[in-house]
Design an enzyme around this catalytic site. Structure first.
Site, PDB file in Angstrom:
ATOM      1  N   SER A 127       0.836  -1.208   0.000  1.00  0.00           N
ATOM      2  CA  SER A 127       0.000   0.000   0.000  1.00  0.00           C
ATOM      3  C   SER A 127       0.867   1.252   0.000  1.00  0.00           C
ATOM      4  O   SER A 127       1.945   1.285   0.615  1.00  0.00           O
ATOM      5  CB  SER A 127      -0.887   0.010   1.247  1.00  0.00           C
ATOM      6  OG  SER A 127      -1.548   1.253   1.344  1.00  0.00           O
ATOM      7  N   TYR A 140      -2.444  -1.704  10.189  1.00  0.00           N
ATOM      8  CA  TYR A 140      -2.468  -2.068   8.767  1.00  0.00           C
ATOM      9  C   TYR A 140      -1.149  -1.674   8.089  1.00  0.00           C
ATOM     10  O   TYR A 140      -0.532  -2.475   7.375  1.00  0.00           O
ATOM     11  CB  TYR A 140      -3.654  -1.373   8.091  1.00  0.00           C
ATOM     12  CG  TYR A 140      -3.694  -1.584   6.606  1.00  0.00           C
ATOM     13  CD1 TYR A 140      -4.072  -2.816   6.067  1.00  0.00           C
ATOM     14  CD2 TYR A 140      -3.326  -0.567   5.715  1.00  0.00           C
ATOM     15  CE1 TYR A 140      -4.096  -3.013   4.698  1.00  0.00           C
ATOM     16  CE2 TYR A 140      -3.352  -0.764   4.352  1.00  0.00           C
ATOM     17  CZ  TYR A 140      -3.737  -1.984   3.847  1.00  0.00           C
ATOM     18  OH  TYR A 140      -3.748  -2.185   2.487  1.00  0.00           O
TER      19      TYR A 140
HETATM   20  N1  LIG Z   1      -8.768  -0.805  -1.557  1.00  0.00           N
HETATM   21  C1  LIG Z   1      -7.804  -0.060  -1.073  1.00  0.00           C
HETATM   22  O1  LIG Z   1      -8.033   1.114  -0.735  1.00  0.00           O
HETATM   23  C2  LIG Z   1      -6.406  -0.620  -0.956  1.00  0.00           C
HETATM   24  C3  LIG Z   1      -5.349   0.305  -0.919  1.00  0.00           C
HETATM   25  C4  LIG Z   1      -4.040  -0.170  -0.849  1.00  0.00           C
HETATM   26  C5  LIG Z   1      -3.798  -1.523  -0.803  1.00  0.00           C
HETATM   27  N2  LIG Z   1      -4.839  -2.417  -0.820  1.00  0.00           N
HETATM   28  C6  LIG Z   1      -4.499  -3.850  -0.777  1.00  0.00           C
HETATM   29  O2  LIG Z   1      -4.941  -4.461  -1.966  1.00  0.00           O
HETATM   30  C7  LIG Z   1      -5.223  -5.840  -1.745  1.00  0.00           C
HETATM   31  C8  LIG Z   1      -6.596  -6.164  -2.307  1.00  0.00           C
HETATM   32  O3  LIG Z   1      -7.569  -5.407  -1.601  1.00  0.00           O
HETATM   33  P1  LIG Z   1      -8.938  -4.912  -2.269  1.00  0.00           P
HETATM   34  O4  LIG Z   1      -8.975  -3.450  -2.140  1.00  0.00           O
HETATM   35  O5  LIG Z   1      -9.141  -5.539  -3.588  1.00  0.00           O
HETATM   36  O6  LIG Z   1      -9.993  -5.463  -1.172  1.00  0.00           O
HETATM   37  P2  LIG Z   1     -11.108  -6.587  -1.221  1.00  0.00           P
HETATM   38  O7  LIG Z   1     -12.086  -6.282  -2.298  1.00  0.00           O
HETATM   39  O8  LIG Z   1     -11.593  -6.705   0.177  1.00  0.00           O
HETATM   40  O9  LIG Z   1     -10.313  -7.896  -1.628  1.00  0.00           O
HETATM   41  C9  LIG Z   1      -9.476  -8.556  -0.722  1.00  0.00           C
HETATM   42  C10 LIG Z   1      -9.395 -10.014  -1.090  1.00  0.00           C
HETATM   43  O10 LIG Z   1      -8.576 -10.689  -0.121  1.00  0.00           O
HETATM   44  C11 LIG Z   1      -9.238 -11.879   0.224  1.00  0.00           C
HETATM   45  N3  LIG Z   1      -8.831 -12.425   1.514  1.00  0.00           N
HETATM   46  C12 LIG Z   1      -8.987 -11.902   2.760  1.00  0.00           C
HETATM   47  N4  LIG Z   1      -8.511 -12.736   3.683  1.00  0.00           N
HETATM   48  C13 LIG Z   1      -8.044 -13.825   3.010  1.00  0.00           C
HETATM   49  C14 LIG Z   1      -7.428 -15.043   3.404  1.00  0.00           C
HETATM   50  N5  LIG Z   1      -7.198 -15.351   4.694  1.00  0.00           N
HETATM   51  N6  LIG Z   1      -7.065 -15.929   2.439  1.00  0.00           N
HETATM   52  C15 LIG Z   1      -7.286 -15.655   1.128  1.00  0.00           C
HETATM   53  N7  LIG Z   1      -7.878 -14.538   0.694  1.00  0.00           N
HETATM   54  C16 LIG Z   1      -8.256 -13.631   1.636  1.00  0.00           C
HETATM   55  C17 LIG Z   1     -10.718 -11.549   0.184  1.00  0.00           C
HETATM   56  O11 LIG Z   1     -11.439 -12.749   0.065  1.00  0.00           O
HETATM   57  P3  LIG Z   1     -12.810 -13.097   0.826  1.00  0.00           P
HETATM   58  O12 LIG Z   1     -13.878 -12.708  -0.144  1.00  0.00           O
HETATM   59  O13 LIG Z   1     -12.699 -14.566   1.061  1.00  0.00           O
HETATM   60  O14 LIG Z   1     -12.831 -12.290   2.103  1.00  0.00           O
HETATM   61  C18 LIG Z   1     -10.757 -10.708  -1.093  1.00  0.00           C
HETATM   62  O15 LIG Z   1     -10.817 -11.526  -2.231  1.00  0.00           O
HETATM   63  C19 LIG Z   1      -5.119  -6.059  -0.232  1.00  0.00           C
HETATM   64  O16 LIG Z   1      -3.872  -6.653   0.070  1.00  0.00           O
HETATM   65  C20 LIG Z   1      -5.184  -4.640   0.324  1.00  0.00           C
HETATM   66  O17 LIG Z   1      -4.502  -4.530   1.553  1.00  0.00           O
HETATM   67  C21 LIG Z   1      -6.141  -1.987  -0.901  1.00  0.00           C
END
Ligand SMILES: NC(=O)c1ccc[n+]([C@@H]2O[C@H](COP(=O)([O-])OP(=O)(O)OC[C@H]3O[C@@H](n4cnc5c(N)ncnc54)[C@H](OP(=O)(O)O)[C@@H]3O)[C@@H](O)[C@H]2O)c1
Length: 248
Positions: A127, A140
């Site tokens: 991030s 986080y």
């Molecule tokens: N959105 C933002 O603002 C943002 C900003 C910077 C970085 N990120 C990073 O980007 C990545 C993706 O996030 P996103 O924004 O796309 O959020 P998201 O829509 O919540 O997607 C996160 C994914 O991770 C999965 N997950 C959670 N716990 C898990 C586990 N124990 N084993 C396997 N899968 C698991 C979730 O699956 P389930 O459906 O099973 O829960 C979901 O598919 C993350 O690493 C996050 O920290 C996000």
């Protein structure tokens, strides 16, 4: 034909990245805790596998079922937006178990085949808040900054084996399920922090603020995976590039 394995493909960046690699003609192993048909376009190059990155048994099974992989994308993660005083010890452990230890365990599991073939790339999604810290995100940010340090040390260790390891650093993306999924473990914001928190939330909800789109992350992961000249830290999204400034 090359194969990518991506964690956390049920929504958000992981889902978009799986779609992007399919469009580029790759074989895609889209992993999810609970595999769901119909999220991605039908293709004989697509496989869905069950994977929970907090379970070693689940990791071992998925890596064994996957067979040969060219690129691993460690994308699965959970968020946490609260004052530290409002965060439960269980939530701290869950964040680190998923974001940090999950990434390390997946990397360990895939390395033997990469080393034997003297080829492979690992892309870790962390991030932009690790570059420009924000309040209410201490746990986080720590979980992701640990992955940055892990990645940068490992990149040196694996270079002699022709294995590349890189970081994609997205900015804020309201388009994913990140905020919604974080609610489950966030806990109550302590009353003493309420006014301050409201100010922070208000700033985040400003519709004029720059954000990161899922396709920005997919393209950045693609670049990291396919272009060896990509720098080890690649911010994804307009806001992330602004936050990074000259810190990358
Ligand atoms: N959105 C933002 O603002 C943002 C900003 C910077 C970085 N990120 C990073 O980007 C990545 C993706 O996030 P996103 O924004 O796309 O959020 P998201 O829509 O919540 O997607 C996160 C994914 O991770 C999965 N997950 C959670 N716990 C898990 C586990 N124990 N084993 C396997 N899968 C698991 C979730 O699956 P389930 O459906 O099973 O829960 C979901 O598919 C993350 O690493 C996050 O920290 C996000």
């Amino acid at each position: 034909m090359k194969t990518v394995m991506i964690t956390g493909c049920s929504s958000g960046f992981g889902l978009e990245t799986a779609r992007y690699f399919l469009e580029q003609g790759w074989k895609v192993i889209a992993t999810m805790r609970t595999p769901q048909e119909g999220l991605l376009p039908q293709s004989d190059r697509l496989r869905l596998l069950a994977l929970d990155v907090t379970s070693q048994q689940s990791i071992d099974r998925a890596i064994s079922d996957a067979g040969d992989i060219d690129v691993l994308v460690n994308n699965a993660g959970i968020g946490m937006l609260n004052a530290l005083e409002g965060v439960s010890p269980e939530a701290v452990r869950e964040i680190f178990a998923t974001n940090t230890l999950g990434t390390i365990a997946m990397t360990q599991a895939v390395l033997p085949q990469f080393r034997q073939r003297r080829a492979g790339a690992i892309v870790n999604v962390t991030s932009a808040v690790t570059l420009k810290p924000l309040p209410l995100l201490a746990v986080y940010t720590a979980s992701k900054a640990a992955v940055n340090a892990f990645t940068e040390s490992l990149a040196l260790e694996l270079a002699p084996f022709n294995i590349r390891v890189g970081l994609v650093l997205p900015g804020r993306s309201p388009a994913t399920r990140f905020g919604e999924n974080a609610q489950r473990i966030m806990g109550e914001i302590p009353a003493e922090y309420a006014v301050f928190s409201q100010q922070i939330f208000h700033g985040m909800q400003d519709e004029r603020a720059k954000v990161t789109r899922p396709e920005d992350v997919a393209q950045a992961v693609w670049q990291m995976a396919t272009d060896p000249d990509t720098p080890i830290r690649l911010p994804a999204g307009e806001d992330a590039r602004e936050m990074a400034g000259n810190r990358v």
